[in-house]
Design an enzyme around this catalytic site. Structure first.
Site, short mmCIF file in Angstrom:
data_model
loop_
_atom_site.label_atom_id
_atom_site.label_comp_id
_atom_site.label_asym_id
_atom_site.label_seq_id
_atom_site.Cartn_x
_atom_site.Cartn_y
_atom_site.Cartn_z
N TYR A 144 -14.61 -11.54 0.23
CA TYR A 144 -15.31 -10.30 -0.15
C TYR A 144 -16.55 -10.61 -0.99
O TYR A 144 -17.57 -9.93 -0.88
CB TYR A 144 -14.36 -9.36 -0.90
CG TYR A 144 -13.29 -8.80 0.02
CD1 TYR A 144 -13.54 -7.71 0.83
CD2 TYR A 144 -12.04 -9.42 0.12
CE1 TYR A 144 -12.58 -7.21 1.70
CE2 TYR A 144 -11.06 -8.94 0.98
CZ TYR A 144 -11.34 -7.83 1.78
OH TYR A 144 -10.40 -7.36 2.64
N ARG A 159 -3.89 6.57 0.35
CA ARG A 159 -4.46 7.77 0.96
C ARG A 159 -3.56 8.56 1.89
O ARG A 159 -3.88 9.69 2.23
CB ARG A 159 -5.77 7.41 1.67
CG ARG A 159 -6.90 7.20 0.68
CD ARG A 159 -8.15 6.74 1.36
NE ARG A 159 -7.95 5.41 1.93
CZ ARG A 159 -8.90 4.69 2.53
NH1 ARG A 159 -10.10 5.20 2.66
NH2 ARG A 159 -8.65 3.50 2.99
N ARG A 209 -7.23 10.80 -6.79
CA ARG A 209 -8.40 10.00 -6.42
C ARG A 209 -9.68 10.85 -6.53
O ARG A 209 -10.72 10.38 -7.01
CB ARG A 209 -8.18 9.47 -5.00
CG ARG A 209 -9.34 8.82 -4.32
CD ARG A 209 -9.64 7.45 -4.87
NE ARG A 209 -10.67 6.83 -4.06
CZ ARG A 209 -11.95 7.18 -4.08
NH1 ARG A 209 -12.35 8.13 -4.90
NH2 ARG A 209 -12.82 6.59 -3.31
N ARG A 236 0.82 -1.22 0.00
CA ARG A 236 0.00 0.00 0.00
C ARG A 236 0.85 1.27 0.00
O ARG A 236 0.51 2.26 0.64
CB ARG A 236 -0.94 0.03 1.21
CG ARG A 236 -2.01 -1.02 1.18
CD ARG A 236 -3.20 -0.56 0.35
NE ARG A 236 -4.18 -1.62 0.23
CZ ARG A 236 -5.31 -1.68 0.93
NH1 ARG A 236 -5.61 -0.74 1.78
NH2 ARG A 236 -6.13 -2.67 0.75
N ASP A 238 -6.50 -3.39 -7.30
CA ASP A 238 -7.02 -4.01 -6.08
C ASP A 238 -7.26 -5.49 -6.31
O ASP A 238 -7.47 -5.93 -7.44
CB ASP A 238 -8.32 -3.33 -5.63
CG ASP A 238 -8.60 -3.63 -4.17
OD1 ASP A 238 -8.01 -2.97 -3.30
OD2 ASP A 238 -9.37 -4.58 -3.88
O1 1CP Z 1 0.18 0.47 -3.22
C1 1CP Z 1 -0.26 -0.68 -3.29
O2 1CP Z 1 -0.03 -1.56 -2.44
C2 1CP Z 1 -1.01 -1.08 -4.54
C3 1CP Z 1 -2.43 -1.08 -4.52
C4 1CP Z 1 -3.30 -2.00 -3.67
C5 1CP Z 1 -3.15 -3.36 -3.31
C6 1CP Z 1 -1.93 -4.26 -3.55
C7 1CP Z 1 -4.56 -1.58 -3.20
C8 1CP Z 1 -5.09 -0.21 -3.37
N1 1CP Z 1 -5.17 -2.67 -2.64
C9 1CP Z 1 -4.34 -3.75 -2.67
C10 1CP Z 1 -4.61 -5.13 -2.21
C11 1CP Z 1 -5.76 -5.39 -1.31
N2 1CP Z 1 -7.03 -4.86 -1.36
C12 1CP Z 1 -5.74 -6.37 -0.28
C13 1CP Z 1 -4.55 -7.27 0.02
C14 1CP Z 1 -3.51 -6.61 0.84
C15 1CP Z 1 -3.94 -6.23 2.24
O3 1CP Z 1 -4.20 -7.14 3.05
O4 1CP Z 1 -3.99 -5.02 2.50
C16 1CP Z 1 -7.00 -6.37 0.32
C17 1CP Z 1 -7.45 -7.23 1.49
C18 1CP Z 1 -7.81 -5.41 -0.37
C19 1CP Z 1 -9.25 -5.11 -0.12
C20 1CP Z 1 -9.57 -3.68 0.04
N3 1CP Z 1 -9.32 -2.70 -0.88
C21 1CP Z 1 -10.19 -3.04 1.15
C22 1CP Z 1 -10.74 -3.75 2.36
C23 1CP Z 1 -9.74 -4.02 3.42
C24 1CP Z 1 -10.38 -4.78 4.57
O5 1CP Z 1 -9.94 -4.58 5.69
O6 1CP Z 1 -11.29 -5.61 4.33
C25 1CP Z 1 -10.27 -1.67 0.88
C26 1CP Z 1 -10.85 -0.58 1.74
C27 1CP Z 1 -9.70 -1.47 -0.41
C28 1CP Z 1 -9.60 -0.17 -1.14
C29 1CP Z 1 -8.26 0.27 -1.56
N4 1CP Z 1 -7.39 -0.50 -2.33
C30 1CP Z 1 -6.24 0.22 -2.56
C31 1CP Z 1 -6.40 1.51 -1.92
C32 1CP Z 1 -5.39 2.61 -1.95
C33 1CP Z 1 -7.66 1.52 -1.30
C34 1CP Z 1 -8.26 2.68 -0.50
C35 1CP Z 1 -9.51 3.22 -1.12
C36 1CP Z 1 -9.45 4.55 -1.86
O7 1CP Z 1 -8.42 5.20 -2.01
O8 1CP Z 1 -10.54 4.94 -2.27
#
Ligand code: 1CP
Length: 344
Positions: free
Chosen positions: A150, A29, A38, A25, A75
């Protein structure tokens, strides 16, 4: 494989005094320039499916901090989207998906709409052409179990009740869904490699809630299938697995999935664990992401402990989990500079 890149060469037994690093990540944000793009995109999906903007936010942390790896901005929920599921990211609520909860619902999933994911490959192609020749491009997907949570829960979950209900009432159709996700992951990752990804990571963020037997069935076996499927076409692509919080299942996961590297979370006891993993397998991790919210000195002491313990192993420095949105970008800068200046 491009051996001039620090991150890629760390998978071989090449010794360098430098340690490659990136942060899960790292785009997101906590960065004001991310929040700006965004806002411009309007929604998370619009951002992730716009190759130009996805490329821009992928490169933002690299410009600021010079990580050795750039992870595609996307994602893990792109695969359900590609299979025809409605996916939306709602402010303050997280992901919202149209639910798949039984054998009947499985018929709603189809590869017919998989081309919806073409902008992802286009983004990779763009990123690859804009990345300097020192930074490696990382593609990724979620592991089937984690992605399924999910789809079945309709969003984030704490107890995974619908997953467990389905798994324990109709194992056959549940396994069918996991197999379908493994197959989709193979296709998706192969296309990412064709588009320029040089390393792949498979995120199994929620595998830590599985029993030993189900961990084998729903984390190890599908991951093994994905690794074999991708390697059938791209035998040299390094693949990192991230079986987050899998505890004592870790050595078996590493032995049986065929992954080239394993990303460790912050709960792993390195002193106990290092001896249980073959030295040919690269390790990645595992600084507590919470240390980036605390004081600088404490963070650097803990980072140094990890660098020191890993100095004789194939290793990529990373966090145990993603950078949190409350993180001050300056703290990420301090950590990055420290890793770059640290020599074995
Ligand atoms: O910078 C990076 O790492 C690249 C982008 C990336 C990656 C690899 C994002 C952007 N998401 C992910 C993977 C991801 N998404 C995982 C696996 C890694 C981890 O455990 O963190 C998971 C579980 C998700 C699911 C997800 N995406 C959630 C839910 C988390 C939960 O606790 O259930 C959410 C809120 C997101 C949204 C998201 N994905 C990425 C960003 C920057 C965001 C934030 C939302 C936004 O900016 O609007």
């Amino acid at each position: 494989m491009d051996m001039t890149k620090l991150l890629l060469s760390s998978f071989q037994n090449k010794t360098s005094s430098q340690t490659p690093f990136w942060f899960m990540r790292q785009a997101g944000r906590y960065l004001p320039e991310y929040r700006e793009v965004r806002k411009q995109a309007g929604s998370f999906m619009n951002l992730a499916l716009n190759p130009e903007l996805a490329c821009e936010v992928t490169l933002q942390p690299i410009r600021r901090f010079g990580m050795s790896g750039a992870i595609l901005f996307s994602d893990i929920l792109m695969i359900p989207y590609g299979l025809g599921v409605d996916v939306e990211f709602v402010e303050g609520k997280g992901p919202q998906l149209s639910q798949i909860q039984n054998a009947q619902d499985l018929t709603k999933l189809s590869f017919d709409s998989f081309d919806r994911l073409n902008p992802v490959y286009e983004a990779l192609d763009r990123i690859k052409s804009e990345l300097g020749n020192e930074t490696s491009l990382i593609g990724f997907c979620g592991a089937p179990w984690t992605v399924a949570t999910y789809m079945v829960e309709g969003g984030s979950s704490k107890d995974f009740k619908n997953m467990k209900k389905w798994m324990y009432t109709d194992e056959e159709s549940f396994s069918e869904m996991i197999d379908l996700l493994a197959e989709a992951s193979i296709q998706y990752l192969k296309k990412q490699v064709k588009a320029g990804a040089e390393v792949l990571q498979i995120f199994d963020s929620w595998c830590g809630v599985l029993t030993k037997e189900n961990f084998d069935k729903y984390s190890i076996q599908p991951t093994k299938k994905i690794v074999e499927g991708v390697k059938a076409d791209f035998p040299d692509i390094p693949i990192i697995g991230f079986p987050r919080k899998c505890g004592s299942n870790l050595p078996k996961y590493v032995r049986e999935t065929g992954i080239d590297g394993v990303s460790l979370d912050e709960t792993v006891d390195l002193d106990l664990t290092l001896g249980t993993i073959d030295e040919k397998v690269l390790l990645q991790g595992c600084l507590d992401n919470g240390l980036l919210l605390g004081n600088e000195e404490k963070m650097l002491i803990e980072a140094e402990k990890i660098l020191h313990k890993m100095k004789n192993r194939r290793f990529i420095f990373n966090l145990g989990h993603g950078v949190m949105k409350y993180t001050n970008p300056d703290q990420v800068g301090v950590l990055s500079e420290f890793i770059k200046s640290w020599k074995k």
